[in-house]
Write a protein that holds these residues in place. Structure first.
Motif, mmCIF file in Angstrom:
data_model
loop_
_atom_site.group_PDB
_atom_site.id
_atom_site.type_symbol
_atom_site.label_atom_id
_atom_site.label_comp_id
_atom_site.label_asym_id
_atom_site.label_seq_id
_atom_site.Cartn_x
_atom_site.Cartn_y
_atom_site.Cartn_z
ATOM 1 N N ILE A 73 0.841 -1.199 0.000
ATOM 2 C CA ILE A 73 0.000 0.000 0.000
ATOM 3 C C ILE A 73 0.878 1.252 0.000
ATOM 4 O O ILE A 73 0.623 2.212 -0.730
ATOM 5 C CB ILE A 73 -0.956 -0.008 1.214
ATOM 6 C CG1 ILE A 73 -1.940 -1.160 1.110
ATOM 7 C CG2 ILE A 73 -1.699 1.311 1.336
ATOM 8 C CD1 ILE A 73 -2.694 -1.440 2.384
ATOM 9 N N ALA A 74 1.922 1.249 0.826
ATOM 10 C CA ALA A 74 2.838 2.383 0.868
ATOM 11 C C ALA A 74 3.562 2.556 -0.468
ATOM 12 O O ALA A 74 3.771 3.689 -0.921
ATOM 13 C CB ALA A 74 3.850 2.203 1.995
ATOM 14 N N ASN A 75 3.919 1.442 -1.114
ATOM 15 C CA ASN A 75 4.545 1.524 -2.436
ATOM 16 C C ASN A 75 3.598 2.157 -3.448
ATOM 17 O O ASN A 75 4.013 2.953 -4.286
ATOM 18 C CB ASN A 75 4.960 0.137 -2.923
ATOM 19 C CG ASN A 75 6.143 -0.410 -2.185
ATOM 20 O OD1 ASN A 75 6.860 0.322 -1.512
ATOM 21 N ND2 ASN A 75 6.345 -1.707 -2.282
ATOM 22 N N ALA A 76 2.316 1.801 -3.378
ATOM 23 C CA ALA A 76 1.334 2.353 -4.311
ATOM 24 C C ALA A 76 1.179 3.850 -4.118
ATOM 25 O O ALA A 76 1.085 4.606 -5.096
ATOM 26 C CB ALA A 76 -0.012 1.653 -4.118
ATOM 27 N N GLU A 77 1.156 4.289 -2.864
ATOM 28 C CA GLU A 77 0.923 5.710 -2.593
ATOM 29 C C GLU A 77 2.170 6.555 -2.863
ATOM 30 O O GLU A 77 2.056 7.698 -3.316
ATOM 31 C CB GLU A 77 0.464 5.897 -1.149
ATOM 32 C CG GLU A 77 -0.914 5.325 -0.899
ATOM 33 C CD GLU A 77 -1.306 5.337 0.566
ATOM 34 O OE1 GLU A 77 -0.417 5.564 1.422
ATOM 35 O OE2 GLU A 77 -2.486 5.104 0.856
ATOM 36 N N ASN A 78 3.365 6.014 -2.620
ATOM 37 C CA ASN A 78 4.582 6.814 -2.707
ATOM 38 C C ASN A 78 5.347 6.656 -4.021
ATOM 39 O O ASN A 78 5.948 7.616 -4.496
ATOM 40 C CB ASN A 78 5.519 6.479 -1.542
ATOM 41 C CG ASN A 78 4.907 6.845 -0.217
ATOM 42 O OD1 ASN A 78 4.257 7.870 -0.087
ATOM 43 N ND2 ASN A 78 5.086 5.980 0.766
ATOM 44 N N GLU A 89 -9.262 2.713 -2.804
ATOM 45 C CA GLU A 89 -9.630 2.205 -4.127
ATOM 46 C C GLU A 89 -8.789 1.020 -4.578
ATOM 47 O O GLU A 89 -8.933 0.558 -5.702
ATOM 48 C CB GLU A 89 -9.522 3.336 -5.158
ATOM 49 C CG GLU A 89 -8.136 3.899 -5.304
ATOM 50 C CD GLU A 89 -8.097 5.090 -6.230
ATOM 51 O OE1 GLU A 89 -6.979 5.525 -6.552
ATOM 52 O OE2 GLU A 89 -9.151 5.584 -6.618
ATOM 53 N N LEU A 90 -7.906 0.505 -3.717
ATOM 54 C CA LEU A 90 -7.040 -0.609 -4.090
ATOM 55 C C LEU A 90 -7.644 -1.945 -3.676
ATOM 56 O O LEU A 90 -8.367 -2.044 -2.684
ATOM 57 C CB LEU A 90 -5.669 -0.462 -3.432
ATOM 58 C CG LEU A 90 -4.809 0.701 -3.913
ATOM 59 C CD1 LEU A 90 -3.573 0.810 -3.046
ATOM 60 C CD2 LEU A 90 -4.426 0.518 -5.358
ATOM 61 N N VAL A 127 0.378 -8.214 -5.342
ATOM 62 C CA VAL A 127 0.223 -7.212 -6.396
ATOM 63 C C VAL A 127 -1.133 -6.554 -6.220
ATOM 64 O O VAL A 127 -2.166 -7.234 -6.094
ATOM 65 C CB VAL A 127 0.319 -7.854 -7.797
ATOM 66 C CG1 VAL A 127 0.148 -6.790 -8.873
ATOM 67 C CG2 VAL A 127 1.643 -8.572 -7.964
ATOM 68 N N LEU A 128 -1.141 -5.223 -6.172
ATOM 69 C CA LEU A 128 -2.377 -4.459 -5.990
ATOM 70 C C LEU A 128 -2.807 -3.838 -7.315
ATOM 71 O O LEU A 128 -1.999 -3.702 -8.241
ATOM 72 C CB LEU A 128 -2.171 -3.345 -4.958
ATOM 73 C CG LEU A 128 -1.678 -3.770 -3.571
ATOM 74 C CD1 LEU A 128 -1.470 -2.535 -2.717
ATOM 75 C CD2 LEU A 128 -2.654 -4.708 -2.923
ATOM 76 N N ASP A 129 -4.081 -3.466 -7.381
ATOM 77 C CA ASP A 129 -4.595 -2.779 -8.565
ATOM 78 C C ASP A 129 -5.789 -1.934 -8.159
ATOM 79 O O ASP A 129 -6.360 -2.134 -7.076
ATOM 80 C CB ASP A 129 -4.987 -3.785 -9.652
ATOM 81 C CG ASP A 129 -4.955 -3.175 -11.030
ATOM 82 O OD1 ASP A 129 -4.638 -1.959 -11.141
ATOM 83 O OD2 ASP A 129 -5.255 -3.892 -11.998
ATOM 84 N N ARG A 130 -6.158 -1.013 -9.032
ATOM 85 C CA ARG A 130 -7.305 -0.144 -8.773
ATOM 86 C C ARG A 130 -8.602 -0.887 -9.092
ATOM 87 O O ARG A 130 -8.660 -1.679 -10.011
ATOM 88 C CB ARG A 130 -7.176 1.105 -9.650
ATOM 89 C CG ARG A 130 -8.173 2.170 -9.338
ATOM 90 C CD ARG A 130 -7.906 3.425 -10.144
ATOM 91 N NE ARG A 130 -7.001 4.273 -9.412
ATOM 92 C CZ ARG A 130 -5.925 4.827 -9.909
ATOM 93 N NH1 ARG A 130 -5.574 4.622 -11.161
ATOM 94 N NH2 ARG A 130 -5.148 5.615 -9.176
ATOM 95 N N LYS A 131 -9.651 -0.638 -8.283
ATOM 96 C CA LYS A 131 -10.940 -1.299 -8.502
ATOM 97 C C LYS A 131 -11.539 -0.927 -9.837
ATOM 98 O O LYS A 131 -11.466 0.171 -10.284
ATOM 99 C CB LYS A 131 -11.925 -0.922 -7.398
ATOM 100 C CG LYS A 131 -11.606 -1.535 -6.070
ATOM 101 C CD LYS A 131 -12.639 -1.147 -5.068
ATOM 102 C CE LYS A 131 -12.193 -1.450 -3.665
ATOM 103 N NZ LYS A 131 -13.052 -0.931 -2.645
#
Length: 131
Positions: A73-78, A89-90, A127-131
């Motif tokens: 989550i921190a990687n996605a935001e930063n 939204e992730l 691995v994350l992604d946007r909804k």
């Protein structure tokens, strides 16, 4: 170089980069089976639900995976400022555990025998992604 040459195939495969935010933990001191019990519970869920599941799960793997999810989550935001990700939204697009190296140890037994103990490791990826 021929069209189907091995080095050209590798170049084409490596040219396509996955731009989704992710986090990877290498050499986690748990077996793949034990990690997959927890990963199956959170696969496909949104991030806030997954964090709730992990915080109340009694397994050891859930603490490790919770820390890894917070890192993703921190990687996605930063690390992706142009995408403008927010935690609401992730969702978890992929999560899997691959087999790592195995440490082999010896346990002495009766009458001079020795039993082998295998201490397994795993590589866990989220691995994350946007909804």
């Amino acid at each position: 170089m021929a069209k189907g040459h091995r080095s050209q195939i590798k170049q084409e495969r490596n040219a396509v980069k996955d731009t989704r935010p992710s986090a990877k933990l290498s050499f986690a001191r748990m077996s793949v089976t034990k990690a997959c019990f927890v990963l199956d519970a959170i696969r496909g869920k949104d991030v806030t639900t997954a964090l709730g599941i992990l915080s109340y799960n009694p397994r050891y793997a859930s603490k490790v995976i919770e820390k890894l999810l917070k890192s993703a989550i921190a990687n996605a935001e930063n690390n992706y400022p142009e995408e403008n990700y927010s935690a609401e939204e992730l969702y978890i697009a992929e999560c899997y555990a691959n087999k790592g190296p195995t440490m082999k140890r010896i346990q002495p037994r009766a009458q001079g025998r020795a039993y082998r103990i295998e201490k397994r490791m795993s590589h866990i990826t989220i691995v994350l992604d946007r909804k």
